[in-house]
Design an enzyme around this catalytic site. Structure first.
Site, short mmCIF file in Angstrom:
data_model
loop_
_atom_site.label_atom_id
_atom_site.label_comp_id
_atom_site.label_asym_id
_atom_site.label_seq_id
_atom_site.Cartn_x
_atom_site.Cartn_y
_atom_site.Cartn_z
N HIS A 61 38.64 26.93 44.99
CA HIS A 61 37.39 26.40 44.46
C HIS A 61 37.00 25.11 45.17
O HIS A 61 37.84 24.44 45.76
CB HIS A 61 37.54 26.07 42.97
CG HIS A 61 37.85 27.24 42.11
ND1 HIS A 61 39.14 27.58 41.75
CD2 HIS A 61 37.06 28.13 41.50
CE1 HIS A 61 39.12 28.65 40.96
NE2 HIS A 61 37.86 29.00 40.79
N CYS A 437 48.09 54.44 52.51
CA CYS A 437 46.83 53.83 52.05
C CYS A 437 46.58 52.51 52.78
O CYS A 437 45.45 52.18 53.09
CB CYS A 437 46.86 53.58 50.55
SG CYS A 437 47.08 55.05 49.55
#
Lengths: 519, 120, 423
Positions: A61, A437
């Site tokens: 942040h 994957c």
């Protein structure tokens, strides 16, 4: 290898003992090794980054969401500014892709009785200007007001209810567990020792000063202890008589989506602006954001819990997240959900960070109450704690032999074909794809098992290599990863665990339950 | 004494609920069947239910730790669990050929247990 | 990297679909067919399906999974098909450029004249059905558990709860039981079993394993290893009823909650997918929307029977061979969409380009129906009609249509009608 695991005895003494191998503990340990080499990290779990550090939203942040004047905001703003330098040489990527704060029609509901013109003036001009002024006042740079059209140009999938936005370019994302592992390894490269599966049971305090840390594996004499025990920081502080604060755990759940489906869905992180009265929980409201690795995530929630181990997710939380984000991203492909996780945060009752040398016990430093924006603040927290440790007598002389680089193991999926073939010629295991994957090869799993902070279970391998993190969630690769772990660790495959003691992947071999002899 | 037994027919998606009535082992009546196949099925399930058994046995020195095996014909249903338990004690040596007899005449049924794949 | 090889056909995935397609392509005249498989042996999922019940249509015989696979593997080995094991395709482009890797050849590229997609499907996971709770060891999909038990020889649970009554879930209930584990019960959210009646009888009834219909798992307990699950009855909207919640101690939760075609490579290459089947849109030759890329088996749509996978594979392999041998001389004709008529949810193939031979049409119904008749109408003419005592959505149904010589088509419809209704 510099690393010492539980099999080896603890050193009899150390210059500094850090309790807790999360991102905060490992940041402080790494920073401390710039000055001294005999740093010890004690972690009770089977790997570093096993608490809050493994299950948060990876956000660096800027500090714009924090209350003015708090320690949290100060350290967050500073931490964000230090980040690039902090991660240099670690081989972990910080992506500053920015945060889009969206102001929507429901920021001030239409039926509030306000004349429409005045309402739009607030929504499109005064609120965005207020956000920018608030951020600039806290020292955040580069904030930019966006018109409605600019919001859509930046993020076409955002709700048509958007009226304006503020873009915060300093906001970024970093994998919290990869960062923690890298910091721990970097500390070890520079002399630190990290003890996993080791639990602190008490402290020896004599004459008002800490003398030793007592663990379930023995005692380490030390003049300085940093308590970075996350949700357990209050209990650890009380063991030394250096407490006086309470951690009340709060859990946050996040949903994670298939990156092939959602990679392009939002480019920056997107959060909806809510006026202070509109927040229903202690969460800053969360957002929709790519992870450091490109999966989209929605969350987190914020739910008070009595249990510091409560990493469960309720049906209500899943629904809450979907409902909340349905407004912000109306056409979101919810079928692409591949995983959900929940982490326990460690707030104090005051909701601010508690960082400081204990007045009761000399040499004991508490670093507690580190909830969001803890990941963003980590560099500044480490800087502040080092300042305290210097005051307590830690050398201020930078070590000339400090190695600034932690070599990161190669990742097959990120290499060019030429590089891949060079590696496969060296060792064919580079050509054996284990996890389809995420395209992870056998050699990457082997490397994880033998790395400086070794991966000794399925989740630890997953954090380092991404095995089992994709859309099949380990359906195809779990047995192959387990077999490699067993082979490399020299244990029967039935002793391989998901995440340490008590979590065996298999409960027996075929025929065993029928009384047939075990293999 | 008359007794009834309930079965679900497996021969088509209708899945008829069959009710067979017998007295001292003699079938008196089958109710609920939509067709003759169901009638016959209920009688078989009462008089001599049989199943194909498939399981695995341990292998020494093979490419895989286990070998899948299957009964060459159905055996009495009541013997299935015993057959599997008996086979669980067995270890065979690789290589094994497809169809190789692994255990002849299982439980005196006259049915052989055979390898259901080759295993080098 | 060495010069790029250009095989006539590359088949991706060597399960029943890939085996059948490679053989069909070879037998239809291609000499340079390459079959790629990521596992260490051929057969795909079949080697772990050790139970019987395969092959009744293709071989008119009841075989186990390994036996069914072996019949094809032997033919592939004799046919001179180049097999690449332990090989993973990393990338496939719309111009048919393939990048693959294995430990022996390293990373290599191919530009085949045709491709057959036969990657099969994967299992839906707990998060895709959103089961709340903890994330301990011991939550496993049924197919993964099947591989553990039958191939690796490892037991993922000892006291097991199974969620979902699809065929794999039922088969695994029996398998766990025969291996000495205890299956507490099978829970199914719908009010009817998902799998075949034969499997309900032979896998559950035979072993006295309870089947709880209209039930689901609402919470997974256990921080490290599964300790219990909470189960609950669901209402008509399939929402759990809180008051019926019950805690069931267990050490594993096995999920049989559906299969998803594996089309990540197809998407990379720009192959158009059908949202109803989650697989490529194909025509009567199993040709996808991308020129020269064919698809068959469970990557196209999840079939219930391996026999039908084999049949689509033969069509795809033959289609690929024709495509290569005709080398662009044949123009792809604009397609007619196969209409899913009354009580038909979807049809594979979705498109018909050339009605020059007998075609197979696979479909599922929307709702169960007794005394039904399936028919295929081509421009109003009934070319196929068959009675069925019962049709159910979980079962794929096969129909067909024979033009008796090439014919033009403007409309083709597959529909299910009441048996007494006559055309």
């Amino acid at each position: 290898m510099a690393y010492v695991n539980g099999q080896r005895p603890l050193p009899s003494r150390a210059g500094l003992v850090v309790v807790g191998g999360g991102v905060i503990g490992c940041s402080i340990a790494r920073e401390a090794t710039r000055f001294i080499s005999d740093v010890v990290v004690i972690e009770k779990e089977s790997d570093v980054a096993c608490g809050t550090s493994k299950a948060n939203n990876a956000e660096v942040h800027s500090g714009i969401g924090e209350d003015a004047g708090t320690l949290k905001q100060k350290l967050n703003v500073r931490g964000n500014q230090l980040y690039d330098e902090f991660v240099r040489g670690l081989g972990v990527e910080l992506k500053r892709q920015g945060l889009l704060i969206v102001i929507t029609q429901r920021t001030i509901p239409r039926d509030g009785g306000m004349p429409e013109e005045e309402r739009m003036e607030l929504l499109t001009r005064k609120i965005p200007e207020g956000i920018v002024a608030y951020g600039e006042n806290a020292g955040i740079k580069g904030l930019r007001i966006l018109t409605r059209d600019e919001v859509f140009r930046m993020e076409p999938n955002v709700t048509r209810e958007a009226v304006a936005g503020v873009f915060d370019p300093t906001y970024g994302l970093i994998s919290p567990y990869k960062l923690t592992i890298a910091l721990a390894e970097h500390a070890v490269i520079n002399g630190a020792k990290v003890f996993l599966n080791t639990e602190v049971t008490g402290f020896r305090v004599e004459g008002g000063a800490v003398r030793a840390v007592i663990t379930d594996r023995g005692e380490i004499e030390t003049p300085m202890v940093v308590n970075a025990a996350g949700v357990f920081a209050d209990e650890v502080a009380d063991m030394a008589g250096a407490g006086g604060f309470v951690i009340h755990p709060r859990k946050g759940a996040t949903l994670l989506f298939d990156r092939q489906v959602t990679a392009e869905y939002v480019r920056s992180s997107v959060a909806e602006f809510r006026l202070p009265g509109q927040r229903t929980t202690q969460s800053k409201g969360g957002g929709a954001m790519p992870t450091a690795e490109g999966n989209l995530q929605l969350g987190p929630t914020a739910i008070e819990t009595d249990d510091k181990y409560d990493t469960s997710i309720s049906a209500e939380e899943i629904e809450e997240i979907f409902e909340r984000f349905h407004y912000l991203l109306p056409d979101f492909p919810r079928d692409a959900l591949i995983s959900a996780f929940s982490g326990v945060r460690a707030p104090t009752l005051e909701e601010d960070f508690v960082i400081g040398a204990s007045e009761a016990v000399r040499g004991f430093v508490n670093v507690a109450g580190i909830q969001s924006p803890g990941l963003a603040s980590a560099p500044a927290i480490a800087e502040m704690v080092l300042g305290i440790l210097h005051e307590l007598g830690l050398s201020r002389e930078p070590r000339p032999d400090f190695d600034p680089v932690r070599p990161a193991p190669p990742k097959f999926s990120e290499l060019s074909n030429v590089e891949r073939n060079r590696l496969i010629r060296e060792d064919p295991r580079w050509g054996n794809v284990i996890c389809r994957c995420e395209t992870v090869t056998e050699m990457e799993v082997v490397n994880a098992v033998h790395s400086i902070i070794p991966a000794t279970n399925m989740d630890a391998v997953k954090r380092r290599t991404r095995t089992g993190m994709g859309r099949c969630q380990g359906g195809f690769c779990h047995n192959r990863v387990a077999a490699i772990l067993a082979r490399e660790l020299g244990i029967p495959v039935t002793e391989v665990t998901k995440d340490g003691e008590g979590s065996p992947v298999f409960l027996g071999v075929a025929k065993e339950f029928l009384g047939g002899a075990a293999r | 004494m008359k007794k009834t037994h309930n079965y679900t027919c497996i021969n088509c998606p209708l899945s008829c609920a069959l009710e067979l009535t017998e007295e001292n082992g003699e079938v008196l009546e089958v109710k609920g069947a939509d067709c003759k196949v169901g009638q016959k099925y209920a009688r078989e399930e009462f008089e001599n239910p049989r199943r194909v058994v498939s399981t695995t046995v341990r292998v020494e020195g093979g490419a895989l730790p286990l070998l899948p095996v299957v009964s060459a014909a159905p055996i009495p249903k009541a013997l299935v669990r015993d057959a599997v338990r008996m086979l669980s004690k067995l270890t065979v040596n690789a290589p094994v050929a497809d169809g190789q007899v692994i255990y002849p005449d299982i439980l005196g049924t006259g049915v052989d247990i055979i390898a259901s794949r080759p295993l080098p | 990297m060495s010069a790029i090889r250009r095989p006539q056909c590359v088949v991706i995935g060597a399960g029943p679909a890939g085996l059948g397609a490679a053989l069909a392509a070879r037998e239809a005249g291609l000499s340079d067919v390459m079959l790629m498989e990521r596992d260490f042996e051929l057969g795909g999922i079949l080697p772990q399906c050790i139970h019987d019940g395969f092959g009744s249509i293709v071989f008119d015989q009841v075989l186990t999974g390994p036996q069914y696979a072996q019949r094809f593997i032997e033919r592939v080995e004799k046919a001179g098909i180049e097999v690449k094991l332990n090989t993973m395709v990393l990338e496939m482009r719309g111009d048919r450029r393939i990048t693959a890797v294995n430990p022996r050849d390293g990373v290599f590229e191919l530009e085949p004249a045709s491709i057959v997609l036969s990657m099969g499907c994967r299992e839906r996971t707990r998060h895709q059905v959103m089961i709340p709770g903890y994330r301990p060891a011991g939550v496993i999909c049924a197919g993964a558990a099947q591989r553990d038990i039958n191939i690796e020889g490892l037991m993922p649970g000892r006291r097991v709860v199974i969620l979902g009554s699809g065929d794999i879930g039922l088969i695994m209930a029996r398998r766990f039981t025969l291996e000495g584990a205890e299956v507490e019960g099978v829970y199914e959210i719908m009010d009817h079993p998902g799998g075949l009646t034969r499997n309900v009888v032979q896998c559950l009834h035979d072993y006295d394993i309870p089947l709880h219909l209209s039930h689901t798992v609402t919470f997974i307990h256990g921080r490290k290893r599964v300790e219990a699950v909470t189960v609950a009855r669901v209402d008509e909207a399939l929402r759990p009823i809180k008051e019926t919640e019950r805690r069931v101690p267990c050490d594993a939760l096995v999920l049989s909650v559906g299969l998803i075609p594996e089309n990540e490579l197809s998407k990379q290459a720009g192959v158009e997918l059908d949202p109803l089947t989650a697989g490529p849109v194909v025509d009567e030759r199993m040709h996808t929307s991308v020129d020269g890329i064919f698809a068959c088996g469970n990557v196209v749509s999840v079939f219930d029977l391996v026999d039908w996978v084999t049949q689509t594979a033969e069509t795809a392999g033959r289609g690929a061979a024709e495509y290569v041998l005709e080398a662009g001389r044949r123009k792809r004709k604009p397609p007619v969409r196969v209409t899913a008529g009354r009580n038909v949810k979807f049809v594979v193939p979705q498109l018909l380009r050339e009605f020059d031979r007998e075609i197979d049409l696979f479909f599922r119904v929307e709702h169960p129906e007794r005394a039904a008749r399936t028919r295929v109408l081509v421009d109003g003419e009934e070319l196929y009609s068959r009675k069925a005592k019962m049709v159910r959505p979980p079962e794929m149904i096969k129909a067909g249509a024979d033009p008796g010589g090439a014919r033009k088509v403007e409309d083709i419809t597959v529909e299910v009608v009441g048996d007494e209704e006559e055309a």
